[in-house]
Write a protein that holds these residues in place. Structure first.
Motif, PDB file in Angstrom:
ATOM      1  N   LEU A 126       0.828  -1.202   0.000  1.00 21.33           N
ATOM      2  CA  LEU A 126       0.000   0.000   0.000  1.00 21.33           C
ATOM      3  C   LEU A 126       0.864   1.255   0.000  1.00 21.33           C
ATOM      4  CD1 LEU A 126      -2.869   1.115   0.086  1.00 21.33           C
ATOM      5  CD2 LEU A 126      -2.756   1.022   2.579  1.00 21.33           C
ATOM      6  N   ILE A 127       1.971   1.215   0.729  1.00 20.35           N
ATOM      7  CA  ILE A 127       2.888   2.365   0.744  1.00 20.35           C
ATOM      8  C   ILE A 127       3.512   2.573  -0.629  1.00 20.35           C
ATOM      9  CG2 ILE A 127       5.064   3.208   1.704  1.00 20.35           C
ATOM     10  CD1 ILE A 127       4.315   1.867   4.340  1.00 20.35           C
ATOM     11  N   THR A 130       0.995   4.216  -2.852  1.00 15.13           N
ATOM     12  CA  THR A 130       0.833   5.626  -2.486  1.00 15.13           C
ATOM     13  C   THR A 130       2.036   6.444  -2.915  1.00 15.13           C
ATOM     14  OG1 THR A 130      -0.449   4.884  -0.561  1.00 15.13           O
ATOM     15  CG2 THR A 130       0.300   7.166  -0.582  1.00 15.13           C
ATOM     16  N   ASN A 133       2.269   8.000  -6.464  1.00 17.00           N
ATOM     17  CA  ASN A 133       1.596   9.253  -6.787  1.00 17.00           C
ATOM     18  C   ASN A 133       2.502  10.462  -6.580  1.00 17.00           C
ATOM     19  OD1 ASN A 133      -0.911   7.971  -7.348  1.00 17.00           O
ATOM     20  ND2 ASN A 133      -1.271   7.788  -5.150  1.00 17.00           N
ATOM     21  N   GLY A 180      -2.667   3.963  -8.275  1.00 11.64           N
ATOM     22  CA  GLY A 180      -2.179   3.982  -6.893  1.00 11.64           C
ATOM     23  C   GLY A 180      -3.071   4.790  -5.978  1.00 11.64           C
ATOM     24  N   PHE A 181      -3.516   5.957  -6.423  1.00 11.69           N
ATOM     25  CA  PHE A 181      -4.397   6.779  -5.592  1.00 11.69           C
ATOM     26  C   PHE A 181      -5.713   6.066  -5.308  1.00 11.69           C
ATOM     27  CE2 PHE A 181      -7.857   9.926  -5.447  1.00 11.69           C
ATOM     28  CZ  PHE A 181      -7.497  10.612  -4.299  1.00 11.69           C
ATOM     29  N   PHE A 184      -5.246   3.282  -2.696  1.00 12.63           N
ATOM     30  CA  PHE A 184      -5.095   3.850  -1.355  1.00 12.63           C
ATOM     31  C   PHE A 184      -6.454   4.236  -0.763  1.00 12.63           C
ATOM     32  CE2 PHE A 184      -4.622   7.694   1.257  1.00 12.63           C
ATOM     33  CZ  PHE A 184      -3.836   7.194   2.284  1.00 12.63           C
ATOM     34  N   ASN A 188      -8.531   1.932   2.285  1.00 11.50           N
ATOM     35  CA  ASN A 188      -8.890   2.537   3.569  1.00 11.50           C
ATOM     36  C   ASN A 188     -10.393   2.514   3.796  1.00 11.50           C
ATOM     37  OD1 ASN A 188      -6.299   3.341   4.621  1.00 11.50           O
ATOM     38  ND2 ASN A 188      -6.204   4.845   3.001  1.00 11.50           N
TER      39      ASN A 188
END
Length: 305
Positions: A126-127, A130, A133, A180-181, A184, A188
């Motif tokens: 996930l990192i 993120t 971006n 990627g955005f 993320f 969540n």
């Protein structure tokens, strides 16, 4: 004789706290600040609409910030035909709709794997999504251009027989940069869904795909609508990648159609304003259709329950 309070009441509950005197002036100040900010954001659009309704000779003589002598819609008809907007609208839909569907589908599937499948290294993954971006797209222009010219495609998919100057090339670049955005945000959001729902489906024998497609994905409608509105606007307004990765004028998206309204020695900016309003109109329609889900997706989690 002693007085007793009625059953179910207490002196603390009966005595309401006095209202704060400074709350109302602060609220008025906040509303005034938000109104000024909203007006600042709307001012360019309102000025463009106002200029598109006035003849260029009038604004050249009186200035753009002046009362109109006449208002007309002639510029909109000229912009529609001179810029060939129907063809460019079609080009944009060919690029944006597949890119939007692929981005949301792939991002939701990866987000489900990160939030529910408990795969090893999911937080690191996930990192990484993120962090992607944070990379400026401008630094990738030269390597992407070289790469696109080297990747072959069949003639029925690309006239250049490469990924360069093809609709597929723009679709893939939009998916890559927006993926990627979306992962993320959706991951969540899925973490707010109670895990007991997925565990109950697992006990009933539901497969991983069934838990994703029929159970989790319908609950993600607010965040998908919010992301769909944002992604459609960002992909629709893109001009950089179409300019770099395409050379055929008849394949360019609608944002490049405004170049047809610019003359070699003279530019009628009122005509250009009318074309800009027509180009921006689809994004306003999409937001109007999805604004309830968009607001619901943005405000989700602001209250308990």
């Amino acid at each position: 004789m002693t007085l007793t309070a009625p059953v179910g009441t207490s002196p603390e509950r009966e005595a309401a706290p006095p209202p704060r005197r400074g709350a109302r002036p602060l609220r008025w100040l906040l509303h005034a600040f938000l109104a000024v900010v909203a007006l600042g954001w709307l001012m360019p659009l309102l000025l463009a609409v106002y200029a598109s309704l006035r003849p260029y000779d009038e604004t050249a003589r009186l200035g753009y910030f002046s009362l109109p002598e006449q208002l007309t819609l002639d510029y909109y008809g000229q912009a529609w035909s001179q810029a060939e907007l129907p063809r460019y609208y079609l080009n944009t839909l060919i690029i944006v709709i597949p890119a939007l569907v692929l981005t949301l589908f792939l991002a939701s599937f990866v987000a489900f794997a990160i939030a529910r499948a408990r795969i090893p290294g999911r937080k690191t993954l996930l990192i990484v999504f993120t962090a992607g971006n944070l990379l400026p797209p401008q630094v990738l222009i030269t390597p992407l251009y070289s790469l696109y010219t080297l990747i072959p495609l069949p003639a029925w998919l690309s006239d250049s027989q490469s990924l360069y100057d093809s609709y597929l090339g723009l679709i893939l670049i939009h998916v890559a940069f927006q993926f990627g955005f979306c992962v993320f945000v959706i991951a969540n959001f899925m973490r707010t869904i109670p895990e007991e729902i997925s565990e109950a489906a697992l006990v009933d024998g539901a497969s991983l795909w069934r838990r994703y497609w029929t159970l989790t994905l319908p609950l993600c409608r607010p965040v998908l609508a919010a992301l769909g509105t944002l992604q459609f606007t960002w992909m629709y307004n893109d001009f950089l990648w179409a300019l770099v990765l395409m050379v055929s004028g008849d394949k360019l998206p609608v944002t490049s159609a405004l170049n047809n309204l610019r003359g070699q020695f003279f530019t009628d900016y009122n005509l250009l304003a009318a074309g800009s309003v027509l180009v921006a109109l689809p994004t306003l329609i999409v937001f109007q259709l999805l604004h309830k889900h968009f607001v619901a997706g943005l405000t989700l989690g602001s209250t308990k329950g």
